[in-house]
Every structure is written in structure tokens, then in C-alpha cells.
Design a protein around this motif. Sequence first.
Motif, PDB file in Angstrom:
ATOM      1  N   GLU A 177       0.824  -1.206   0.000  1.00 49.07           N
ATOM      2  CA  GLU A 177       0.000   0.000   0.000  1.00 49.07           C
ATOM      3  C   GLU A 177       0.861   1.261   0.000  1.00 49.07           C
ATOM      4  OE1 GLU A 177      -3.166   0.286  -0.373  1.00 49.07           O
ATOM      5  OE2 GLU A 177      -3.553   2.357   0.231  1.00 49.07           O
ATOM      6  N   ARG A 203       0.730   4.197  -2.746  1.00 53.11           N
ATOM      7  CA  ARG A 203       0.408   5.580  -2.402  1.00 53.11           C
ATOM      8  C   ARG A 203       1.419   6.540  -3.011  1.00 53.11           C
ATOM      9  NH1 ARG A 203       0.666   6.085   3.283  1.00 53.11           N
ATOM     10  NH2 ARG A 203       0.119   3.927   3.680  1.00 53.11           N
ATOM     11  N   ARG A 258       0.323   6.851  -6.740  1.00 51.05           N
ATOM     12  CA  ARG A 258      -0.957   7.484  -7.027  1.00 51.05           C
ATOM     13  C   ARG A 258      -0.850   8.999  -7.010  1.00 51.05           C
ATOM     14  NH1 ARG A 258      -3.742   4.228  -2.315  1.00 51.05           N
ATOM     15  NH2 ARG A 258      -3.874   2.146  -3.248  1.00 51.05           N
ATOM     16  N   GLY A 259      -1.239   9.580  -8.106  1.00 49.61           N
ATOM     17  CA  GLY A 259      -1.236  11.033  -8.147  1.00 49.61           C
ATOM     18  C   GLY A 259       0.082  11.611  -8.619  1.00 49.61           C
ATOM     19  N   SER A 304      -2.013   8.996 -12.526  1.00 50.17           N
ATOM     20  CA  SER A 304      -3.086   9.788 -11.918  1.00 50.17           C
ATOM     21  C   SER A 304      -4.404   9.438 -12.587  1.00 50.17           C
ATOM     22  CB  SER A 304      -2.798  11.279 -12.039  1.00 50.17           C
ATOM     23  OG  SER A 304      -2.821  11.666 -13.380  1.00 50.17           O
ATOM     24  N   ASP A 347      -6.476  24.677  -1.787  1.00 54.67           N
ATOM     25  CA  ASP A 347      -6.143  23.652  -0.794  1.00 54.67           C
ATOM     26  C   ASP A 347      -5.935  22.307  -1.462  1.00 54.67           C
ATOM     27  OD1 ASP A 347      -8.302  24.914   1.838  1.00 54.67           O
ATOM     28  OD2 ASP A 347      -6.139  25.130   1.503  1.00 54.67           O
ATOM     29  N   GLU A 371      -2.320  20.424  -1.945  1.00 59.83           N
ATOM     30  CA  GLU A 371      -2.158  19.161  -1.217  1.00 59.83           C
ATOM     31  C   GLU A 371      -1.491  18.130  -2.125  1.00 59.83           C
ATOM     32  OE1 GLU A 371      -3.532  18.117   2.006  1.00 59.83           O
ATOM     33  OE2 GLU A 371      -2.410  16.272   1.675  1.00 59.83           O
ATOM     34  N   ARG A 373       2.243  16.827  -1.506  1.00 59.45           N
ATOM     35  CA  ARG A 373       2.279  15.424  -1.093  1.00 59.45           C
ATOM     36  C   ARG A 373       3.350  14.668  -1.856  1.00 59.45           C
ATOM     37  NH1 ARG A 373       3.256  11.026  -0.389  1.00 59.45           N
ATOM     38  NH2 ARG A 373       2.022   9.105  -0.466  1.00 59.45           N
ATOM     39  N   HIS A 374       3.476  14.972  -3.149  1.00 58.85           N
ATOM     40  CA  HIS A 374       4.435  14.218  -3.958  1.00 58.85           C
ATOM     41  C   HIS A 374       5.716  14.983  -4.227  1.00 58.85           C
ATOM     42  CE1 HIS A 374       1.748  10.851  -4.574  1.00 58.85           C
ATOM     43  NE2 HIS A 374       0.778  11.714  -4.797  1.00 58.85           N
ATOM     44  N   MET A 384      -5.168  18.894 -11.887  1.00 58.65           N
ATOM     45  CA  MET A 384      -4.701  18.093 -10.763  1.00 58.65           C
ATOM     46  C   MET A 384      -4.072  16.807 -11.253  1.00 58.65           C
ATOM     47  SD  MET A 384      -6.801  16.999  -7.343  1.00 58.65           S
ATOM     48  CE  MET A 384      -7.459  18.592  -7.031  1.00 58.65           C
ATOM     49  N   ALA A 385      -4.667  16.238 -12.307  1.00 61.20           N
ATOM     50  CA  ALA A 385      -4.144  14.963 -12.790  1.00 61.20           C
ATOM     51  C   ALA A 385      -2.781  15.122 -13.420  1.00 61.20           C
ATOM     52  CB  ALA A 385      -5.125  14.351 -13.781  1.00 61.20           C
ATOM     53  N   ARG A 399      -7.895   9.267  -2.113  1.00 57.91           N
ATOM     54  CA  ARG A 399      -7.078   8.051  -2.070  1.00 57.91           C
ATOM     55  C   ARG A 399      -6.337   7.869  -3.384  1.00 57.91           C
ATOM     56  NH1 ARG A 399      -9.766   2.863  -1.222  1.00 57.91           N
ATOM     57  NH2 ARG A 399      -7.648   2.162  -0.828  1.00 57.91           N
ATOM     58  N   ALA A 400      -7.036   8.174  -4.497  1.00 58.77           N
ATOM     59  CA  ALA A 400      -6.414   7.979  -5.803  1.00 58.77           C
ATOM     60  C   ALA A 400      -5.231   8.914  -6.008  1.00 58.77           C
ATOM     61  CB  ALA A 400      -7.436   8.208  -6.911  1.00 58.77           C
ATOM     62  N   TYR A 401      -5.129   9.957  -5.209  1.00 60.36           N
ATOM     63  CA  TYR A 401      -3.994  10.858  -5.320  1.00 60.36           C
ATOM     64  C   TYR A 401      -2.956  10.615  -4.242  1.00 60.36           C
ATOM     65  CZ  TYR A 401      -5.692  13.315  -9.295  1.00 60.36           C
ATOM     66  OH  TYR A 401      -6.069  13.621 -10.579  1.00 60.36           O
ATOM     67  N   GLY A 402      -3.077   9.481  -3.564  1.00 54.14           N
ATOM     68  CA  GLY A 402      -2.005   9.063  -2.664  1.00 54.14           C
ATOM     69  C   GLY A 402      -2.046   9.701  -1.290  1.00 54.14           C
ATOM     70  N   ILE A 403      -3.153  10.320  -0.923  1.00 49.24           N
ATOM     71  CA  ILE A 403      -3.226  10.902   0.409  1.00 49.24           C
ATOM     72  C   ILE A 403      -3.327   9.766   1.420  1.00 49.24           C
ATOM     73  CG2 ILE A 403      -4.371  12.647   1.817  1.00 49.24           C
ATOM     74  CD1 ILE A 403      -3.697  13.820  -0.775  1.00 49.24           C
ATOM     75  N   ARG A 405      -4.429  11.121   7.076  1.00 47.98           N
ATOM     76  CA  ARG A 405      -4.746  12.486   6.694  1.00 47.98           C
ATOM     77  C   ARG A 405      -6.175  12.565   6.168  1.00 47.98           C
ATOM     78  NH1 ARG A 405      -2.356  17.302   6.416  1.00 47.98           N
ATOM     79  NH2 ARG A 405      -2.751  18.632   4.632  1.00 47.98           N
ATOM     80  N   ARG A 451      -8.770  14.928   8.207  1.00 48.86           N
ATOM     81  CA  ARG A 451      -8.991  16.188   7.516  1.00 48.86           C
ATOM     82  C   ARG A 451     -10.086  16.078   6.461  1.00 48.86           C
ATOM     83  NH1 ARG A 451      -6.181  21.125   6.493  1.00 48.86           N
ATOM     84  NH2 ARG A 451      -5.940  21.511   4.291  1.00 48.86           N
ATOM     85  N   TYR A 452      -9.850  15.227   5.470  1.00 49.93           N
ATOM     86  CA  TYR A 452     -10.741  15.271   4.315  1.00 49.93           C
ATOM     87  C   TYR A 452     -12.079  14.593   4.519  1.00 49.93           C
ATOM     88  CZ  TYR A 452      -6.881  17.390   1.951  1.00 49.93           C
ATOM     89  OH  TYR A 452      -5.886  18.250   1.619  1.00 49.93           O
TER      90      TYR A 452
END
Lengths: 325, 294, 341
Positions: free
Chosen positions: A82, A86, A89-90, A94, A112, A116, A120-121, A169-170, C240-244, C248, C252-253
Amino acid sequence: MTAPILDIRGLDLSFDMFEGRSHVLRQVALTVGAGQRVALVGESGCGKSVLLRAILGLLDRRKRVMTGEIRFDGTDLVRERESGLRAIRGSRISMIFQDPSSSLNPVFTIADQLTEVILRHGTAKTTQAALALATSALRLVAIDEPERVLASYPFQLSGGMNQRVMITMALINRPRLVLADEPGTALDVTIQEQTLRLMRRLTTDIGAAVLMVTHNLGVVREFAEYVYVMYAGTIVEHGPVDELLESPRHPYTAALLAAVPRLDGHSLPRPIAGTVPNFLSPPPGCRFQPRCPHARPACDAPPPMLTVAAGHEVACVLHAEKVAA
Amino acid sequence: MSPRRMNPARISLRRLLHNRHWYRFSRNSLSLVGLLMVLTITLAALFAPWVAPYPGNAGPGVDFAHASQPPSRAHWFGTDISGRDELSRVIFGYRVSLSVGVIVLAIAVPIGVVVGLLAGYYRDWVEMVLMRVTDVFLSVPPLVLALAILGVLAPSLRNAMLAIAAMWWPWYARLIFNITRTLTGQGYVVAAKVLGASDAHILFVEILPNCMASLLTKITLDIGFVILTAASLGFLGLGVQAPTPELGSMVAEGAQNLPDLWWMSVFPGLGILVAVLGFNLLGDGLRDLMDVEV
Amino acid sequence: MNLPRYLVRRLFACLATFVGVSILIFGIARVIPGDPARIALGPTATDEQVREFRIQLGLDQPLPQQYAHYVSGLLHGDLGVSLYTNAPVARDLRAGFPATFELVLVATLFMVGIGIPLGVIAARHRDGAADNVIRLGALLGVVTPSFVWAVLLMLVFSDYLGWLPIDGRLSETVSPPPSVTGLYLVDSLLAGQPHVFLNALEHIILPATALSLASIGQTTRLTRANVAEAYASPYIEMARAYGISGRRIASRYALRPALIPTLTILGLDIAAKLGNAFLVETVFGWPGMAQYGVQAILHKDLNGIVGTVLVIAAFFLVINMIVDAAVTVLDPRIRLGAQGA
């Protein structure tokens, strides 16, 4: 051909449900080359959206049973932990979701949510840098007042605007692969066209490959270079878009094309008789058999994938006979 | 499609009786536990004179030889300071509690439903007046309102029930108001009006059945909470008067003798807990089953 | 949407409701009972005494006049004289208010500080072991009357274990801190008296816990439901698909959208606590407004009852208004209204 960025082999996916085990995907094999635009087409409920989620590992681990390989850039995503997923992902893969207005968090601003993803990445290291990046990225999707959009909440923006935010975003972390789940379906046709054009341009600019899931053959023709046709969780045919739409070899593909309404007024669209199979107890052989006008005893066994032209393959016994002959 | 067929209530009531949904309900084991608890308590209360080991202890009575005894095989819940068997008194206490629950709701629900129906259907000034009154009642914290009423009326079982009903009806008014308000715009209501149905017909035949699912669920949950409220009032000495056994007042009696005679408070207290829990589990199960909002 | 105008409108609605409440209480106190004077004096009083008392109470005047007199008294902060303590009701209530306020405040802090995190944990691990345990605990909190909790807590922690005292707000040997807010916990810290603070804390823990357990249970269940619903939303799948990370997302979300409906119920829950304060204060002998109210009821002190109810209703309305304002400010969908692009 260069090594594919995404290589799915022999993917079987089932869910353990209350009523039993639902065999959603069977022996799915799919390849996406670097920078290639691939479409996955099929009717609602055939499992194409599930496949996208399976690639990213978003399915509930407790209920799913998944075997096979999903090779992305050297890693097998089926076996990946996992934490590894993670990280991917993104950033390296994406996803663009179907309804942009409900996929964005309603109580956070666009700023925001974009920052994020950027922070994050590690694409930017400070909030200021992230905001600057987000601002310039929004300009790329033809948003004239990025500051206003960034300060807004999703409900304040139109569907088309939210769609462009989602594309931003993608792409903001410059992924190698973008998964698109029926983009623009929730919006009206003109916006959808605009969305597709944007996606084509931007993904080409950053050299990202796209795997787009859709039920709309028009979208396939408009956007993709290569197409996979899925029926009831199995790939029945795949090939270059022009070739496949010109001369479909699988009865299902042919039926799909015949079901599309045309403006030439010569004929009414012909629906496909019958209904999709029950995933709890699917047919052991070809899953289209119950509805196929050319069904024969040989269809009782899973059909082999056969080459009919360069890069064009069909999973149908009809062509086995032709090849044999 | 005829207005009859369009009305979802007719479909959902039929669904309720269909086997598939009983199957789903029974799979949810907690709901079954709740059902079992409610049935046990109800049967025990109904047949109290035969179920209780010492039925004579329900009323006044002294038996100082056996007073203040801790739980034993002869007296599972011990005895109180007058020597009465606590277990029997708890069972008879359930009689009181359940009757209070039923009677209070029998008063409060019709009032609330009528108010809600009228306000939600006629809207305009009817809504304004009725819902303002409802809001006023809801502005006083529930228990406080009941206490105020009991403060001015003499404390008795009857007055306690009136007081609790007075604090309870607004919740039903609000629930039914919200449902009716939504439904009044629906197709089958408009169709019925066009077909010349009277207002009474629409209210009671088209709209009210659609409230049934929410109503039944809320009523089930509320029986438990009414019992809890009655016990609270009883604890303060404002409900039933001695020597009738009431679970709340029994806890209060016991509280005066803490910690030595702990069983006098603990068992009636647990009794209340069990009753409220049972109705709550049952109500939650009903809510999941019928997929409603209360 | 104009925030100040909205608040002013809410204020007026509140006042209108309060007027309605005053009429209701007045009606209860004067109209329902047969003869308030008789009730106050008891069955042993002579008819002559009752008649005199009626005149004294102003009960011989027509109702609207009685109400007007009553309201003018209210506006002057005069809630009448207690028929039981013979002291002005307003004074007695003012004396007891800080104690009740502090109790409800601490109970509310427990509710928020324990209930919400538990709800989030339960939602995050929904259908798992943690979820089932938490939900069972929350359910037990909700179905058990506060006075039963009070008695149980007293038995276990005070009588049996001897850890905590149950004699009012402070031990007899400790004198209260100089009064700034009336809340011993706050005032003792302000005055730099840590030993008083600890003593007050010791005394407030049991009653506050008894008062809050039902609320904690309710808050946990509500938070769990709302957060679980958020988890089922498309925007959480996208996060989740963006790896958060899961943590978190939970803190938060998923939590923030869920907090808004939870907050709305908070006001109602405070109402429940205000009601239960009557029970808890009685068990623990807590010298608050609610206990005063119980005594007033038991002694048929009409003015005392009416005064207590009015003050509590007003307090509740104010809390509701604050909560509504908070929700309006926090929820961008309400705050910004239909300012679409």
C-alpha cells in the motif's frame, strides 16, 4: 515497439459478496505504450471502471481476489504494498474521475486541494511554490483568472471549470500514465469535446500515456489511437482505432457499431438483444455467447485471442476457423 | 401510471411483509437481540403476576425479617428496606414503564402527526403558526419542560405522562412536517388533487402511508427514551408515587442507602438500561431495514 | 449572503421564540393548575389565607395584566420572590448559575474531545473490531440514564475505590478562588492556585462524566455515521487515488465535511445536558441552578420553577444561536450561498 508503460497480463478479479463470488474480470490483457492514447470501450457495468481502480489498487482488499500481473514501469502493482502504491498514485499514475463536481471535496478550496497534491508528492516544497505552480498550471487549461478559481470552492464553479481543475490536478505532477474514467460524461457535449481536446494537447505536451474508459464510440474515435473492447469483464477485441472501427471482427464490436444512431437517416440503430450475464455465475466460455447471433458449440470454451491484422486481435472462435482455413 | 401505482408507500408496505426483508432483518443479529429483549420485557410485564417470584411485593408490604438482604438464591436481586423482593418489583416496574411508554406516545404521536401534516400540506400561515408553536416547545430543553409542568401540577403518574407527552409531540410534528413538505410537491399528490380527491383523502391515504416507515422506526426508538424520561422523573420523585414500583424511583430509594445496599439502586438501574437498549437495538434494526431518516 | 444581516435575523427569530416560551411558561404556571395560591400554601391553609395570598400574588387581576406585570418584572431582572426560600429568585439563580455552567461546559468538552475522535476511529475502521467495540460503548452510553451513571460512578470511584470525592464543588477545607468568571477551574488558574484547581478538578470529574456519557455516546454515533458517509463519497475515493494517506484523509478530508452536520446536533445535545443536569446535580449535591430548580419543584415554589425554566430556556436559545452562527461560518456552502461562477 518501445517497452510499454502499462502491461496487464492474465488479470482475474473477483469480489466476495453477500450472494457469492462475483467474477468481474477474466483474463484481461492490456498494454499501453509510452505516450500512447488508449481507449477501453464497453457498456455500463462491464467492469471497465473497476479495472482502472484495480490498477491503482483502490479496491477493498478485504473483499477482492486478484490474480495476474499489472506491470507499470517495472513494478507489479498487484503485489505492491500500500505504501508503494500511495507513492505512485497522483504522481506517476493519476486518475480523472467521471463527475468533477462531486469528486472534489466540497469544503476545501481549489487551492487547498491542488497544493495538497503538489506538496504530497514533492513537486514543490513550500506552499508558496505550490501555489505558484498551481496558478501557472490553471492557465494552461485556459482558465483566465486562476487566482479567483483557486480561492473558490467547487460548488461555486461550473462543471466545465471543475473538469479543467481536475485535469490540472491529474497532470500537475507530470505522471507517466493518466487513467480517465469516462471524462465529461456528466457534462454536456460541448464541454466534453473541449475536455478531450485539452487532454490530448496537454498529455502530448508532457508525454503522458492515457488509458481512457468510455462507453461512447465517438469519444474513442475523437481521442484514441488504440482501442480495447470489453464485454462483461473480458477483452473481446483490440486494435488501432481507425482499423477496428472500419472493420470490426468481433460480433460484439460489430453490434456496438450498429447500435450507434447515425445522421445519414438510412437505418435505425439496432439494439443488442439479451442482457449482460450474471457475474455470480458467468458463462464458462465466451461471455457474449448467449447474445451472439453466431454462437456455436465451440464457444463453450474460453475463446483464444487471435491476430487478424497488424496489432489487431480478436477473441472469437469464428476467426480461428478462418485462420485454420 | 395511475396515482395509486406511483405512490411509493404502497410499494414499501408490501415490501415490509415480503420474505426477503425479514431475512435481511434477521441477519442483523443485533436487531434480533433487540427484538428478543423487547419481547421478553413485554411478556414479563404482561404476565407479571405469574412471572414474578413474589407478586405480593409489588405493592405496599413489610417483611422486616427479610429486609435489606443482598442478592441470594431466594432473592436474585436482593430485598429493599421494607423486605420486598427487588426482582418482583423490577418486573412490576416494567409494567409501569411500558404502559407509560405506550400511553405517552399514544397521546403525543397523533398530536404531532396532525400538526405536521397540516403544516406541511397547507403551508403559508398554517405552517407559520403551527411550526412557530412547535419551535417554542422545542426551545425548552425537553426534560426541563416536563419538570416545569410537573412542578405546577401535582406529581402523579397521570400528570407525568401528560408532561412527557407535552415535551414529546413537537418532534413528531417536525418529522411529519418535513416529510409532508417534500411529498406535497410529488407527482402522485398533484395527480390526486387534479382527480378531485379531498384534502383529507390526500393527507391520510396518499401522504400518511409514506410517513409510516419513519414513524414506526421513531416510535420504536422513542418507547425506550420515554421509559428513560419517565424513570428520570421518577428518580426525582415526580412520577409514580410510592408504593407503586417504578424503576426510577427505586433507584432513588436505593441511592439513599448507598453504598451498603447497592443492589437497591443497581438492579433497577440495569433494568432501565436493558429496556432502553432493547428498544434502541430494535429501532436501529428497523431503521436499517427500511432505510429511512428519523 | 450577508453574514451580519443573517445574524440579526436569527437574533430576532430567537427573541420571538423566547417571547413564545415566556408565554408558554406563564401559561403553565398560571393557567394550568387550578389555583397556584392554594398549591403554594398547601392544603392546610384556610380559605382566607389563600384569598389573601392570591391578591398578594396578583392572581386576581386579569390574565393579560398578569402577563404584562410579569414581563415588566423580567425586563428589570426581577423574577419574583421564591415562595420557598423567601429570597429573590434572580439572586438564587445567579448564585447557582456558574456551578451549572461549569458542569455543562466540562461535560461538553468531554463530549467533543472524546466523542468526535472515537467516531472518526470507528468510521475509519468501519465494520472492524474497533468499530464494533466503540459502537457498543456508545450505545450503552446513550441508553443508560444519567442518574444511573451517576449512581454507578459514585459507587465505583468514590465509595468502593475511594479515588474521588463527592461533596460539592470543593472540599470543605479549601476556599474558593477569587471570583472572575465564577468557574472554579478557570478562576483558580487565573489566581495561580494550582491546589485549588486540582481540588476543583477532582470534584467535577465524576458529575461531569455522568452528565456527559450519554452525549459522548450520541456524538460518537453521529460522527461515525457522518464520517462513514463522507468515506463513501466520490471525493474521498479521489483523495485516495492521489495518494493521500489514510490518516490524513480521516483527520482532515473526511472529518471536515462530517463535522458540519454533527455540529448542528450539538445544540440539541446541550439541551439534553441541561435537562440531565437536574438529575446529576441532585445525585452529587452539586450546588447549581438545576438543583435549585429541583428543590423549587419539590416545594411547589412557582416563582422558583418559572425563573429556573426561563433562565435555562434563554441560555439554550443563546447556545443554539451560537451553534447556528458557527455552522454558517464553517460551512462554505451556506456562508457563500449561491455565488456561482
